[in-house]
Scaffold this motif. Sequence first.
Motif, PDB file in Angstrom:
ATOM      1  N   UNK A 157       0.840  -1.198   0.000  1.00 43.82           N
ATOM      2  CA  UNK A 157       0.000   0.000   0.000  1.00 43.82           C
ATOM      3  C   UNK A 157       0.878   1.251   0.000  1.00 43.82           C
ATOM      4  N   UNK A 158       0.284   2.370  -0.317  1.00 43.56           N
ATOM      5  CA  UNK A 158       1.013   3.637  -0.332  1.00 43.56           C
ATOM      6  C   UNK A 158       1.553   3.977   1.048  1.00 43.56           C
ATOM      7  N   UNK A 159       0.793   3.629   2.076  1.00 46.54           N
ATOM      8  CA  UNK A 159       1.247   3.903   3.441  1.00 46.54           C
ATOM      9  C   UNK A 159       2.495   3.089   3.779  1.00 46.54           C
ATOM     10  N   UNK A 160       2.506   1.828   3.350  1.00 42.97           N
ATOM     11  CA  UNK A 160       3.684   0.989   3.596  1.00 42.97           C
ATOM     12  C   UNK A 160       4.896   1.491   2.821  1.00 42.97           C
ATOM     13  N   UNK A 161       4.661   1.951   1.594  1.00 42.91           N
ATOM     14  CA  UNK A 161       5.754   2.509   0.795  1.00 42.91           C
ATOM     15  C   UNK A 161       6.337   3.738   1.482  1.00 42.91           C
ATOM     16  N   UNK A 162       5.466   4.623   1.950  1.00 43.24           N
ATOM     17  CA  UNK A 162       5.919   5.842   2.620  1.00 43.24           C
ATOM     18  C   UNK A 162       6.749   5.518   3.854  1.00 43.24           C
ATOM     19  N   UNK A 163       6.336   4.498   4.577  1.00 43.18           N
ATOM     20  CA  UNK A 163       7.076   4.087   5.773  1.00 43.18           C
ATOM     21  C   UNK A 163       8.461   3.581   5.402  1.00 43.18           C
ATOM     22  N   UNK A 164       8.550   2.757   4.376  1.00 39.67           N
ATOM     23  CA  UNK A 164       9.846   2.218   3.949  1.00 39.67           C
ATOM     24  C   UNK A 164      10.767   3.331   3.459  1.00 39.67           C
ATOM     25  N   UNK A 165      10.216   4.276   2.720  1.00 34.68           N
ATOM     26  CA  UNK A 165      11.027   5.368   2.181  1.00 34.68           C
ATOM     27  C   UNK A 165      11.519   6.300   3.281  1.00 34.68           C
ATOM     28  N   UNK A 166      10.687   6.527   4.299  1.00 34.80           N
ATOM     29  CA  UNK A 166      11.117   7.387   5.410  1.00 34.80           C
ATOM     30  C   UNK A 166      12.270   6.747   6.173  1.00 34.80           C
ATOM     31  N   UNK A 167      12.276   5.425   6.262  1.00 35.22           N
ATOM     32  CA  UNK A 167      13.375   4.742   6.946  1.00 35.22           C
ATOM     33  C   UNK A 167      14.676   4.871   6.149  1.00 35.22           C
ATOM     34  N   UNK A 168      14.557   4.826   4.819  1.00 39.60           N
ATOM     35  CA  UNK A 168      15.754   5.000   3.992  1.00 39.60           C
ATOM     36  C   UNK A 168      16.282   6.423   4.125  1.00 39.60           C
ATOM     37  N   UNK A 169      15.380   7.404   4.142  1.00 37.98           N
ATOM     38  CA  UNK A 169      15.796   8.799   4.277  1.00 37.98           C
ATOM     39  C   UNK A 169      16.490   9.055   5.605  1.00 37.98           C
ATOM     40  N   UNK A 200       5.515  -2.250  -8.276  1.00 32.81           N
ATOM     41  CA  UNK A 200       6.448  -1.315  -8.919  1.00 32.81           C
ATOM     42  C   UNK A 200       5.788   0.038  -9.128  1.00 32.81           C
ATOM     43  N   UNK A 201       4.588   0.014  -9.670  1.00 29.57           N
ATOM     44  CA  UNK A 201       3.886   1.271  -9.945  1.00 29.57           C
ATOM     45  C   UNK A 201       3.626   2.053  -8.668  1.00 29.57           C
ATOM     46  N   UNK A 202       3.331   1.338  -7.614  1.00 32.84           N
ATOM     47  CA  UNK A 202       3.059   1.995  -6.328  1.00 32.84           C
ATOM     48  C   UNK A 202       4.322   2.679  -5.803  1.00 32.84           C
ATOM     49  N   UNK A 203       5.450   2.003  -5.908  1.00 29.22           N
ATOM     50  CA  UNK A 203       6.722   2.602  -5.462  1.00 29.22           C
ATOM     51  C   UNK A 203       7.056   3.840  -6.288  1.00 29.22           C
ATOM     52  N   UNK A 204       6.932   3.722  -7.625  1.00 29.73           N
ATOM     53  CA  UNK A 204       7.272   4.841  -8.499  1.00 29.73           C
ATOM     54  C   UNK A 204       6.340   6.023  -8.244  1.00 29.73           C
ATOM     55  N   UNK A 205       5.045   5.748  -8.083  1.00 30.29           N
ATOM     56  CA  UNK A 205       4.069   6.815  -7.860  1.00 30.29           C
ATOM     57  C   UNK A 205       4.328   7.576  -6.573  1.00 30.29           C
ATOM     58  N   UNK A 206       4.964   6.926  -5.612  1.00 37.02           N
ATOM     59  CA  UNK A 206       5.239   7.568  -4.323  1.00 37.02           C
ATOM     60  C   UNK A 206       6.655   8.151  -4.240  1.00 37.02           C
ATOM     61  N   UNK A 207       7.307   8.316  -5.403  1.00 34.25           N
ATOM     62  CA  UNK A 207       8.596   9.000  -5.432  1.00 34.25           C
ATOM     63  C   UNK A 207       9.769   8.201  -4.924  1.00 34.25           C
ATOM     64  N   UNK A 208       9.723   6.879  -5.075  1.00 35.67           N
ATOM     65  CA  UNK A 208      10.794   6.045  -4.531  1.00 35.67           C
ATOM     66  C   UNK A 208      12.149   6.331  -5.178  1.00 35.67           C
TER      67      UNK A 208
END
Length: 418
Positions: free
Chosen positions: A108-120, A146-154
């Motif tokens: 989900x977009x929320x899970x993607x955002x969480x993963x990306x914040x940890x990388x940041x 893949x599309x979900x990650x790209x759409x959320x600015x990964x």
Amino acid sequence: MLKSWRRRCRRNSGATPPELTIPNHFLCPISLHLMKDPVTLSTGTTYDRHSIETWIESGNKTCPVTNQILRDLEPIPNHAIRKIIQEWCVENRSRGVDRIPTPRIPITSAEVSEMLSRISDASDESRCREFVAKIKQSAKESDRNKRCFVANGSTKILSAAFAAFSNSDESGDVLAEILSAMITLTPVLDEETSRNLSSEHSLRKLLWFMRLGSLSTRRNAVLTLRSILSFEIAVNIEGVVEALIRLVKEPICSTTTKASLLSIYYLLKSIEYSNAIAVTLMEMGMVEKLLEMAVDSDKSVTEKALGVLDGMCGHGEVRERARENALMIPLLVKKVLRVSEMATEFSVSILLKIVREEESVVEALQAGAFQKLLLVLQIGSDEGTKEKVTELLKVLNGYRSRIECVESSDFKHLKRPF
């Protein structure tokens, strides 16, 4: 509209035994086939995930059955109906029904955002590498992920992490993992991501990977460099041209070869450094290599090889070397109208640059250039190519009466694109 969607979905669905009746509530309202991954929309209607996501991704914002506006475009897995369908499949196994596997729940977009914040927030390379590996693994599970990650600015977050860790001499592993994750998500990076990777430290790391990395890392590095150069971002790092030439001369795969040729093509468009780059390419035998590639490569490689050759021939010293090559003019004439419109455009452009002196003009005429160029005008091409063809015909026409031109019978089997 819904009927057309049903027909499209049916083409990709397997048929069930004719004597078996599937309960209606097991069928997707769009495809009318057994649901393998049932999901429910905010309207309360259940569909197969593939069917409804294809519907939504095509720009539809309504429920196909109720025609209500969707308040939330994120479908919710219907585990209850999925388990009932699986039990029904097991009960009917003897009648040729296979049990549908339990699907992986898409990210989900929320899970993607969480993963990306940890990388940041990750300052430790090992932790960052762990999170990046999770992104790559999740992206490989499905195109939807893949599309979900790209759409959320990964890719932007990953490129920023690459730039941050590129200052360290001991960060090769995490940088290679970041490159791999970005190319897994999308082999063509956007401009913001490319600019994040254009710092001197980042470019030097890319160059190092292109020279000394594993085969997959070299591929990822040159694909990244191609994206950076495509946005006309300056890459003034010593050794880049030599590394690209090596990747062309010692091919890893077709994708790497194409990306390397395209990167060289972009570099040659740089006004400030193009002459030095063209001379370097010539001295390292690229005129001969490009001609060799254009002889029997596929359309895409041939187009790119001719494009690089066209850029090189814009410089006097290279033009002289090109004229001396016995294969040059006959090959260029042959490629006109034989590969693609782009290959014709490059071939005509190169011929116009090198066919100037009497010897080269006569050679072009003997190869049948005049007849080929007339066909280009008759069949049609873009205005730029027409202008070059017209100018080249004027050059050739002055020598036609002095030699015996070849017969045009070679072109009787040529098919026009209309």
